[in-house]
Motif scaffolding. Sequence first.
Motif, PDB file in Angstrom:
ATOM      1  N   GLY A 108      11.229  29.102  12.735  1.00  0.00           N
ATOM      2  CA  GLY A 108      11.821  29.599  11.486  1.00  0.00           C
ATOM      3  C   GLY A 108      11.056  29.265  10.227  1.00  0.00           C
ATOM      4  O   GLY A 108      11.557  29.516   9.128  1.00  0.00           O
ATOM      5  N   THR A 109       9.846  28.735  10.330  1.00  0.00           N
ATOM      6  CA  THR A 109       9.094  28.320   9.143  1.00  0.00           C
ATOM      7  C   THR A 109       8.125  29.384   8.632  1.00  0.00           C
ATOM      8  O   THR A 109       7.390  29.134   7.689  1.00  0.00           O
ATOM      9  CB  THR A 109       8.290  27.032   9.443  1.00  0.00           C
ATOM     10  OG1 THR A 109       7.388  27.283  10.530  1.00  0.00           O
ATOM     11  CG2 THR A 109       9.229  25.895   9.808  1.00  0.00           C
ATOM     12  N   GLY A 110       8.110  30.563   9.255  1.00  0.00           N
ATOM     13  CA  GLY A 110       7.144  31.580   8.858  1.00  0.00           C
ATOM     14  C   GLY A 110       7.668  32.512   7.778  1.00  0.00           C
ATOM     15  O   GLY A 110       8.709  32.281   7.169  1.00  0.00           O
ATOM     16  N   TYR A 111       6.911  33.598   7.551  1.00  0.00           N
ATOM     17  CA  TYR A 111       7.302  34.596   6.556  1.00  0.00           C
ATOM     18  C   TYR A 111       7.107  35.992   7.154  1.00  0.00           C
ATOM     19  O   TYR A 111       6.409  36.132   8.160  1.00  0.00           O
ATOM     20  CB  TYR A 111       6.499  34.407   5.259  1.00  0.00           C
ATOM     21  CG  TYR A 111       5.010  34.690   5.355  1.00  0.00           C
ATOM     22  CD1 TYR A 111       4.498  35.986   5.234  1.00  0.00           C
ATOM     23  CD2 TYR A 111       4.104  33.649   5.567  1.00  0.00           C
ATOM     24  CE1 TYR A 111       3.139  36.232   5.303  1.00  0.00           C
ATOM     25  CE2 TYR A 111       2.737  33.888   5.637  1.00  0.00           C
ATOM     26  CZ  TYR A 111       2.260  35.174   5.506  1.00  0.00           C
ATOM     27  OH  TYR A 111       0.907  35.416   5.576  1.00  0.00           O
ATOM     28  N   PRO A 112       7.771  37.023   6.623  1.00  0.00           N
ATOM     29  CA  PRO A 112       8.447  37.066   5.310  1.00  0.00           C
ATOM     30  C   PRO A 112       9.924  36.704   5.358  1.00  0.00           C
ATOM     31  O   PRO A 112      10.550  36.512   4.322  1.00  0.00           O
ATOM     32  CB  PRO A 112       8.285  38.537   4.911  1.00  0.00           C
ATOM     33  CG  PRO A 112       8.292  39.277   6.208  1.00  0.00           C
ATOM     34  CD  PRO A 112       7.571  38.383   7.182  1.00  0.00           C
ATOM     35  N   TYR A 113      10.547  36.609   6.544  1.00  0.00           N
ATOM     36  CA  TYR A 113      11.994  36.434   6.609  1.00  0.00           C
ATOM     37  C   TYR A 113      12.438  35.105   7.196  1.00  0.00           C
ATOM     38  O   TYR A 113      13.627  34.825   7.255  1.00  0.00           O
ATOM     39  CB  TYR A 113      12.624  37.576   7.422  1.00  0.00           C
ATOM     40  CG  TYR A 113      12.368  38.944   6.852  1.00  0.00           C
ATOM     41  CD1 TYR A 113      12.720  39.252   5.527  1.00  0.00           C
ATOM     42  CD2 TYR A 113      11.784  39.935   7.620  1.00  0.00           C
ATOM     43  CE1 TYR A 113      12.477  40.507   5.000  1.00  0.00           C
ATOM     44  CE2 TYR A 113      11.540  41.206   7.102  1.00  0.00           C
ATOM     45  CZ  TYR A 113      11.885  41.477   5.784  1.00  0.00           C
ATOM     46  OH  TYR A 113      11.650  42.729   5.257  1.00  0.00           O
ATOM     47  N   GLY A 114      11.513  34.270   7.671  1.00  0.00           N
ATOM     48  CA  GLY A 114      11.903  33.006   8.271  1.00  0.00           C
ATOM     49  C   GLY A 114      12.706  33.192   9.550  1.00  0.00           C
ATOM     50  O   GLY A 114      13.665  32.459   9.810  1.00  0.00           O
ATOM     51  N   LEU A 115      12.302  34.149  10.372  1.00  0.00           N
ATOM     52  CA  LEU A 115      13.029  34.444  11.605  1.00  0.00           C
ATOM     53  C   LEU A 115      12.852  33.337  12.632  1.00  0.00           C
ATOM     54  O   LEU A 115      11.861  32.602  12.612  1.00  0.00           O
ATOM     55  CB  LEU A 115      12.535  35.770  12.200  1.00  0.00           C
ATOM     56  CG  LEU A 115      12.656  37.013  11.310  1.00  0.00           C
ATOM     57  CD1 LEU A 115      12.024  38.209  12.014  1.00  0.00           C
ATOM     58  CD2 LEU A 115      14.111  37.298  10.980  1.00  0.00           C
ATOM     59  N   GLY A 116      13.803  33.251  13.576  1.00  0.00           N
ATOM     60  CA  GLY A 116      13.715  32.289  14.658  1.00  0.00           C
ATOM     61  C   GLY A 116      13.216  32.942  15.930  1.00  0.00           C
ATOM     62  O   GLY A 116      12.981  34.154  15.984  1.00  0.00           O
ATOM     63  N   ALA A 117      13.078  32.160  16.986  1.00  0.00           N
ATOM     64  CA  ALA A 117      12.498  32.623  18.235  1.00  0.00           C
ATOM     65  C   ALA A 117      13.246  33.815  18.830  1.00  0.00           C
ATOM     66  O   ALA A 117      12.638  34.727  19.393  1.00  0.00           O
ATOM     67  CB  ALA A 117      12.464  31.475  19.245  1.00  0.00           C
ATOM     68  N   GLU A 118      14.581  33.821  18.694  1.00  0.00           N
ATOM     69  CA  GLU A 118      15.376  34.870  19.326  1.00  0.00           C
ATOM     70  C   GLU A 118      15.111  36.250  18.729  1.00  0.00           C
ATOM     71  O   GLU A 118      15.397  37.276  19.351  1.00  0.00           O
ATOM     72  CB  GLU A 118      16.870  34.533  19.229  1.00  0.00           C
ATOM     73  CG  GLU A 118      17.454  34.564  17.817  1.00  0.00           C
ATOM     74  CD  GLU A 118      17.098  33.331  16.997  1.00  0.00           C
ATOM     75  OE1 GLU A 118      17.393  33.318  15.784  1.00  0.00           O
ATOM     76  OE2 GLU A 118      16.544  32.383  17.588  1.00  0.00           O
ATOM     77  N   ALA A 119      14.554  36.300  17.528  1.00  0.00           N
ATOM     78  CA  ALA A 119      14.322  37.575  16.850  1.00  0.00           C
ATOM     79  C   ALA A 119      12.871  38.054  16.970  1.00  0.00           C
ATOM     80  O   ALA A 119      12.505  39.063  16.382  1.00  0.00           O
ATOM     81  CB  ALA A 119      14.704  37.461  15.378  1.00  0.00           C
ATOM     82  N   ILE A 120      12.051  37.335  17.715  1.00  0.00           N
ATOM     83  CA  ILE A 120      10.624  37.657  17.781  1.00  0.00           C
ATOM     84  C   ILE A 120      10.265  38.038  19.210  1.00  0.00           C
ATOM     85  O   ILE A 120      10.363  37.217  20.126  1.00  0.00           O
ATOM     86  CB  ILE A 120       9.764  36.475  17.299  1.00  0.00           C
ATOM     87  CG1 ILE A 120      10.187  36.059  15.891  1.00  0.00           C
ATOM     88  CG2 ILE A 120       8.288  36.842  17.311  1.00  0.00           C
ATOM     89  CD1 ILE A 120       9.497  34.814  15.372  1.00  0.00           C
TER      90      ILE A 120
END
Length: 447
Positions: A290-302
């Motif tokens: 969750g530390t990335g950009y642009p949305y700070g998504l977590g593993a479940e969304a990638i």
Amino acid sequence: MLRRVHITEIELGMFIHKMEGSWFKHPFWNRRFLLTNPAHLELLLASDIETVIIDTDQGLDTRRLSERAEVGVQTQTQTQMQTGAAPVAAVVPPPRTVSRYQPKPPVRTLLRPSERQPGAVPPATIVQVREFGRARKVIGEANKVISQVFVQARLGKALNVADISNVVDEVYASVQRNLYAFNGLLRCQQDSEYVYRHSLSVSALMVALARQLKLGPVQMREAGMAGLLMDVGVGQMEVDLGAIGGDYRHLAPSLVQSHVLLGHAFLKAAGDIPPSVVDTCLRHHERLDGTGYPYGLGAEAIELLPRMGMVCDLYDNLVTGGDNRVGLDPAVALRHLAEMGDAIDQEVLRALVTTLGVYPIGAFVELASGRLAMVVAEDDGDTALPVVRAFWSLAQGRSIKAESIALSQCFGADSIVGAADLEGLDLPPLGQLRQRLIEATRRELAV
């Protein structure tokens, strides 16, 4: 002669010149080929392609096939009437054609295993190094196309998917011919703008990684396209890249981060880009924690393709440097990624390590013999024992006559101790040194 035919008329023995319709409606990398494999015929018939262009000078024509069958039946019938033989189904063999797209058989100019000296470069490595020459041509042409794509993005013009598909086809073909040569050569080149070289390098890494993960042909193609286009938004940023050496990473973080949103909008507007490619453009800078950009998504969304994209993008950024930093040695860069833990997919990273080798091409290593060397080729049998080119003596503290050594053929006489420490040595810039060593190896082994 070129002729358009409906998909239901396709027969084995035809030469496919072009498949009409979207590049993503069929599972074939080569769009021109002699159709000889029944499995390929089934795939073609099951695809969404409706019509194809065949070249009747290089393969069968449907009308020629019918005419040959008719002549064959008539001749057989006449023979049967004369001899009284029972009728037999006519068999019409396809004409023997020689396609200019078929590879030429290799010319054997290599020593037999018993004739080679310990540490001598094996035949597979010579073939690998020869691919550097072909890869160089592909890289040169691909860089032109990529630069045009970025210019189109800056001018607000629509993306020409056909141009991109040609580049991905060429990258795939080079990776298929030799897994290591294409990306290894890119690691040792410094003669194009960072953003173009980076796009091409990530595309090659994505194709090789998809192959290692045993993805299907459509997914492999999408992986290559995603790597090529994931930074296309850089072309839409209101900046002069030439003023900063073509490396957008020198810009303010907020401006750098905007390129994913710009690229995402640009690819969606194109209308003929697979959703997975568009998604990878948007999410390759996210992180699983969750530390990335642009949305700070977590593993479940990638999904898998963006996970592959973030690993390949990070690796190439680390080895090319930037922000006034010297690029990391490839082997060190892989260890650095391993230290990122849950931020990236470690299973994907392990597949990348397997793909590139423990010591990738371009890595500087210290040998047990007290010499420093650069990895110039991989050994398919054991990536921990690559072919290296020794260039420095630690005992003498100076450069020595370069020598290519196949560690898998040394029988323990020499080996890699670890990554080399080049700090304080009287050496040219590492980019120049890599290019010099790889070119010398190519000249020496391209016999």
